[in-house]
Design a protein around this motif. Structure first.
Motif, mmCIF file in Angstrom:
data_model
loop_
_atom_site.group_PDB
_atom_site.id
_atom_site.type_symbol
_atom_site.label_atom_id
_atom_site.label_comp_id
_atom_site.label_asym_id
_atom_site.label_seq_id
_atom_site.Cartn_x
_atom_site.Cartn_y
_atom_site.Cartn_z
ATOM 1 N N VAL A 23 21.482 -33.676 7.939
ATOM 2 C CA VAL A 23 22.188 -32.428 7.677
ATOM 3 C C VAL A 23 23.680 -32.715 7.558
ATOM 4 O O VAL A 23 24.272 -33.346 8.436
ATOM 5 C CB VAL A 23 21.947 -31.422 8.820
ATOM 6 N N GLY A 24 24.291 -32.256 6.473
ATOM 7 C CA GLY A 24 25.731 -32.391 6.290
ATOM 8 C C GLY A 24 26.430 -31.092 6.638
ATOM 9 O O GLY A 24 26.107 -30.037 6.090
ATOM 10 N N LEU A 25 27.371 -31.150 7.578
ATOM 11 C CA LEU A 25 28.110 -29.966 8.036
ATOM 12 C C LEU A 25 29.599 -30.150 7.783
ATOM 13 O O LEU A 25 30.142 -31.239 7.977
ATOM 14 C CB LEU A 25 27.879 -29.739 9.530
ATOM 15 N N ARG A 197 24.652 -29.036 2.979
ATOM 16 C CA ARG A 197 23.368 -29.345 2.347
ATOM 17 C C ARG A 197 22.675 -30.454 3.120
ATOM 18 O O ARG A 197 23.258 -31.073 4.013
ATOM 19 C CB ARG A 197 23.561 -29.782 0.888
ATOM 20 N N TYR A 198 21.398 -30.709 2.768
ATOM 21 C CA TYR A 198 20.702 -31.901 3.237
ATOM 22 C C TYR A 198 21.141 -33.097 2.387
ATOM 23 O O TYR A 198 21.378 -32.963 1.189
ATOM 24 C CB TYR A 198 19.187 -31.747 3.095
ATOM 25 N N LEU A 199 21.205 -34.253 2.990
ATOM 26 C CA LEU A 199 21.496 -35.462 2.230
ATOM 27 C C LEU A 199 20.242 -36.051 1.600
ATOM 28 O O LEU A 199 20.335 -36.806 0.632
ATOM 29 C CB LEU A 199 22.152 -36.525 3.131
ATOM 30 N N ASP A 200 19.082 -35.732 2.164
ATOM 31 C CA ASP A 200 17.859 -36.427 1.764
ATOM 32 C C ASP A 200 16.675 -35.486 1.546
ATOM 33 O O ASP A 200 15.527 -35.876 1.720
ATOM 34 C CB ASP A 200 17.494 -37.467 2.834
ATOM 35 N N GLU A 202 15.373 -31.417 -0.476
ATOM 36 C CA GLU A 202 15.710 -30.322 -1.375
ATOM 37 C C GLU A 202 16.475 -29.229 -0.634
ATOM 38 O O GLU A 202 16.358 -29.081 0.583
ATOM 39 C CB GLU A 202 14.424 -29.724 -1.977
ATOM 40 N N SER A 203 17.226 -28.442 -1.383
ATOM 41 C CA SER A 203 18.027 -27.378 -0.801
ATOM 42 C C SER A 203 17.139 -26.294 -0.189
ATOM 43 O O SER A 203 16.180 -25.841 -0.814
ATOM 44 C CB SER A 203 18.918 -26.754 -1.872
ATOM 45 N N PRO A 204 17.440 -25.851 1.035
ATOM 46 C CA PRO A 204 16.677 -24.772 1.659
ATOM 47 C C PRO A 204 17.334 -23.407 1.444
ATOM 48 O O PRO A 204 17.031 -22.451 2.153
ATOM 49 C CB PRO A 204 16.711 -25.153 3.139
ATOM 50 N N PHE A 205 18.264 -23.319 0.479
ATOM 51 C CA PHE A 205 19.014 -22.077 0.268
ATOM 52 C C PHE A 205 18.417 -21.247 -0.854
ATOM 53 O O PHE A 205 17.812 -21.767 -1.784
ATOM 54 C CB PHE A 205 20.477 -22.385 -0.078
ATOM 55 N N PHE A 206 18.592 -19.928 -0.743
ATOM 56 C CA PHE A 206 18.330 -19.048 -1.873
ATOM 57 C C PHE A 206 19.465 -18.033 -1.967
ATOM 58 O O PHE A 206 20.113 -17.722 -0.961
ATOM 59 C CB PHE A 206 16.958 -18.364 -1.764
ATOM 60 N N GLU A 207 19.734 -17.572 -3.168
ATOM 61 C CA GLU A 207 20.808 -16.611 -3.422
ATOM 62 C C GLU A 207 20.223 -15.210 -3.530
ATOM 63 O O GLU A 207 19.184 -15.009 -4.166
ATOM 64 C CB GLU A 207 21.536 -16.957 -4.723
ATOM 65 N N GLU A 208 20.882 -14.260 -2.870
ATOM 66 C CA GLU A 208 20.449 -12.860 -2.973
ATOM 67 C C GLU A 208 21.643 -11.963 -2.675
ATOM 68 O O GLU A 208 22.329 -12.147 -1.661
ATOM 69 C CB GLU A 208 19.305 -12.566 -2.001
ATOM 70 N N ARG A 212 24.542 -16.498 0.080
ATOM 71 C CA ARG A 212 23.707 -17.690 0.217
ATOM 72 C C ARG A 212 22.930 -17.615 1.534
ATOM 73 O O ARG A 212 23.522 -17.456 2.596
ATOM 74 C CB ARG A 212 24.592 -18.949 0.194
ATOM 75 N N TRP A 213 21.615 -17.718 1.441
ATOM 76 C CA TRP A 213 20.749 -17.633 2.617
ATOM 77 C C TRP A 213 20.054 -18.966 2.868
ATOM 78 O O TRP A 213 19.602 -19.620 1.933
ATOM 79 C CB TRP A 213 19.691 -16.543 2.423
ATOM 80 N N LEU A 214 19.988 -19.343 4.132
ATOM 81 C CA LEU A 214 19.263 -20.540 4.548
ATOM 82 C C LEU A 214 17.888 -20.125 5.044
ATOM 83 O O LEU A 214 17.779 -19.327 5.988
ATOM 84 C CB LEU A 214 20.024 -21.257 5.665
ATOM 85 N N ILE A 215 16.843 -20.632 4.409
ATOM 86 C CA ILE A 215 15.489 -20.348 4.888
ATOM 87 C C ILE A 215 15.119 -21.420 5.912
ATOM 88 O O ILE A 215 15.226 -22.617 5.641
ATOM 89 C CB ILE A 215 14.473 -20.293 3.717
ATOM 90 N N SER A 216 14.751 -20.998 7.102
ATOM 91 C CA SER A 216 14.481 -21.946 8.184
ATOM 92 C C SER A 216 12.999 -22.322 8.218
ATOM 93 O O SER A 216 12.175 -21.732 7.521
ATOM 94 C CB SER A 216 14.883 -21.341 9.534
ATOM 95 N N GLY A 217 12.678 -23.281 9.031
ATOM 96 C CA GLY A 217 11.288 -23.662 9.241
ATOM 97 C C GLY A 217 10.637 -22.892 10.360
ATOM 98 O O GLY A 217 9.505 -23.206 10.767
ATOM 99 N N ASP A 218 11.319 -21.867 10.880
ATOM 100 C CA ASP A 218 10.795 -21.089 12.006
ATOM 101 C C ASP A 218 10.259 -19.742 11.543
ATOM 102 O O ASP A 218 10.879 -19.061 10.731
ATOM 103 C CB ASP A 218 11.888 -20.856 13.059
ATOM 104 N N MET A 219 9.117 -19.369 12.091
ATOM 105 C CA MET A 219 8.566 -18.038 11.852
ATOM 106 C C MET A 219 9.163 -17.076 12.872
ATOM 107 O O MET A 219 9.496 -17.465 13.992
ATOM 108 C CB MET A 219 7.041 -18.067 11.989
#
Length: 248
Positions: A23-25, A197-200, A202-208, A212-219
């Motif tokens: 993760v790049g911050l 962004r991630y360095l390694d 695909e982007s987890p972002f979507f635009e709405e 810019r929204w980050l979709i997480s791996g958590d339900m």
């Protein structure tokens, strides 16, 4: 430049079934997170580091101390965590009128409670004990509350520069939604603390709506009260009889 917009690179911390991603911050995202934490708690304070500094939770403790212009109280955990090793750090973090803060994972909190009054007594002087990194069961939370500890349950990830939800409430500047994604209801985040962004991966972002929204791996779900409730990892699901069931 491959590192444009990135001042810190760290591994993801919560993925249960995959190799950690990088993760790049930006420093701007991390500073926004540190400032929002001060607004959520009792302002700038003295921080105790009892977590690994090479993961986001530990790295953010060091940054919060720098933003507050205080020296972090560092606990040596290289040989494992000993609750009694907290005692000098607690004394250093509560030496004046500034609030003292401690971050722990649930296992460490349980160890502190098991250590008895020798450790629990001094811990009562801390303005907040942030507990995160894993789900905290209600029995442990009740024990800590009954012991007089000011526990704050935190939720976040490397991608959000650490904890961004405190006791179910998004911290200032952060918006959390529950969205349907790949057939599951997943938590999505918008705010100034998001990763570049991630360095390694695909982007987890979507635009709405221009955001810019980050979709997480958590339900999870957002309750009518606005509280965020996390219901486990989307990649940690058992499929049975056509239903997706979270082990928890």
């Amino acid at each position: 430049n491959v590192f444009d917009g990135m001042d810190l690179v760290g591994p993801t911390s919560g993925a249960s079934a995959v190799t950690p991603r990088l993760v790049g911050l930006s420093i701007e995202a991390r500073m926004a997170a540190a400032k929002a934490t001060e607004l959520t708690l009792d302002g700038p304070g003295r921080w105790i580091l009892a977590l690994p500094a090479h993961h986001i939770a530990g790295a953010m403790i060091l940054l919060r101390a720098a933003v507050a212009e205080t020296n972090p109280q560092i606990v040596d955990t290289s040989e494992g965590f000993d609750p009694r090793a907290l005692l000098p750090a607690i004394q250093g973090a509560t030496q004046d009128d500034m609030p003292g803060y401690l971050c722990l994972v649930p296992t460490q909190l349980a160890q502190c409670l098991d250590a008895g009054e020798e450790v629990v007594g001094p811990m009562r002087s801390l303005a907040a004990i942030l507990v995160g990194g894993a789900a905290t069961n209600q029995q442990l939370l009740a024990r800590a509350t009954e012991a007089g500890l000011k526990v704050r349950l935190t939720y976040g990830m490397t991608e959000t520069a650490g904890g961004c939800v405190y006791d179910g409430e998004p911290m200032p500047g952060m918006t959390v939604r529950a969205v349907d994604w790949d057939g599951r209801t997943r938590l999505a985040f918008n705010g100034p603390t998001l990763m570049t962004r991630y360095l390694d991966a695909e982007s987890p972002f979507f635009e709405e709506g221009g955001h810019r929204w980050l979709i997480s791996g958590d339900m999870g779900v957002i309750r009518a009260s606005g509280k965020v409730e996390v219901n486990g990892r989307a990649d940690d699901v058992i499929t049975s009889g056509g239903l997706s069931i979270a082990p928890g």
